[in-house]
Motif scaffolding. Sequence first.
Motif, PDB file in Angstrom:
ATOM      1  N   ALA A  31      -7.568  44.325  72.776  1.00  0.00           N
ATOM      2  CA  ALA A  31      -7.232  42.916  72.589  1.00  0.00           C
ATOM      3  C   ALA A  31      -8.488  42.075  72.364  1.00  0.00           C
ATOM      4  O   ALA A  31      -8.428  41.023  71.743  1.00  0.00           O
ATOM      5  CB  ALA A  31      -6.460  42.385  73.796  1.00  0.00           C
ATOM      6  N   SER A  58     -11.015  36.670  66.841  1.00  0.00           N
ATOM      7  CA  SER A  58      -9.852  36.983  67.668  1.00  0.00           C
ATOM      8  C   SER A  58      -8.921  37.988  67.013  1.00  0.00           C
ATOM      9  O   SER A  58      -8.698  37.976  65.810  1.00  0.00           O
ATOM     10  CB  SER A  58      -9.072  35.710  67.962  1.00  0.00           C
ATOM     11  N   THR A  99      -9.155  35.456  76.476  1.00  0.00           N
ATOM     12  CA  THR A  99      -8.832  35.426  75.053  1.00  0.00           C
ATOM     13  C   THR A  99      -9.996  34.781  74.332  1.00  0.00           C
ATOM     14  O   THR A  99     -10.902  34.235  74.964  1.00  0.00           O
ATOM     15  CB  THR A  99      -7.555  34.602  74.775  1.00  0.00           C
ATOM     16  N   GLU A 100      -9.968  34.840  73.010  1.00  0.00           N
ATOM     17  CA  GLU A 100     -11.024  34.189  72.242  1.00  0.00           C
ATOM     18  C   GLU A 100     -10.980  32.684  72.525  1.00  0.00           C
ATOM     19  O   GLU A 100      -9.932  32.060  72.454  1.00  0.00           O
ATOM     20  CB  GLU A 100     -10.829  34.433  70.747  1.00  0.00           C
ATOM     21  N   THR A 108      -4.447  38.988  74.488  1.00  0.00           N
ATOM     22  CA  THR A 108      -4.906  38.522  75.786  1.00  0.00           C
ATOM     23  C   THR A 108      -5.121  39.744  76.655  1.00  0.00           C
ATOM     24  O   THR A 108      -4.306  40.659  76.659  1.00  0.00           O
ATOM     25  CB  THR A 108      -3.863  37.601  76.437  1.00  0.00           C
ATOM     26  N   ASP A 147     -14.756  36.746  74.966  1.00  0.00           N
ATOM     27  CA  ASP A 147     -14.607  37.429  73.688  1.00  0.00           C
ATOM     28  C   ASP A 147     -15.398  36.616  72.680  1.00  0.00           C
ATOM     29  O   ASP A 147     -15.052  35.479  72.383  1.00  0.00           O
ATOM     30  CB  ASP A 147     -13.133  37.508  73.294  1.00  0.00           C
TER      31      ASP A 147
END
Length: 169
Positions: free
Chosen positions: A115, A59, A86-87, A63, A55
């Motif tokens: 997400a 954010s 996730t970021e 997730t 990503d």
Amino acid sequence: MKTLNAARGWMRAVAAMALLGGLTAAAQVSPPMTMMTTVPVPGAAHDTVVASVMDVGVSRGGTLTVTLRILSEGGVVLAEVTGPVTEGFPLRLNATAPTSAGIRAQLLLPPNTEALAAGVLVLERWTGTAPPVEPPPVCRIPRTATIDPRGGTPEPTTLLECSYLPIRS
């Protein structure tokens, strides 16, 4: 006589539970998935191949659990991993190319990809320790994909072609 009636009662209960369990399993359908595959990247035998999902945006605090694969030109799975993205925490997968033929990265996503702020799929291939000369294919991951854009099918998988991002040097 009481023992025989008790045994019959237990048999009926077991049969009813087995029938109920079978109907429940038949009613469950796998959730729809989105599948993205990169173009084949040719090279030399025994090249290092790395596929990454990340990503790169700001954010959203979510997730996303995805499955990442590295495929041979014939579609054989060379490596596979399932995990969260996730970021700041990409999901990466390494493999060694068995031949000089093209290698592809494939990504299986759940239907709701909101997400990820700006998710991308990257495939890199190089010989030895030198970084690749050509820029790697970078696929944009769609934010949402709820239906098959080609008219819908009963299969639980939606195939999407990659839309590539230009990489600036």
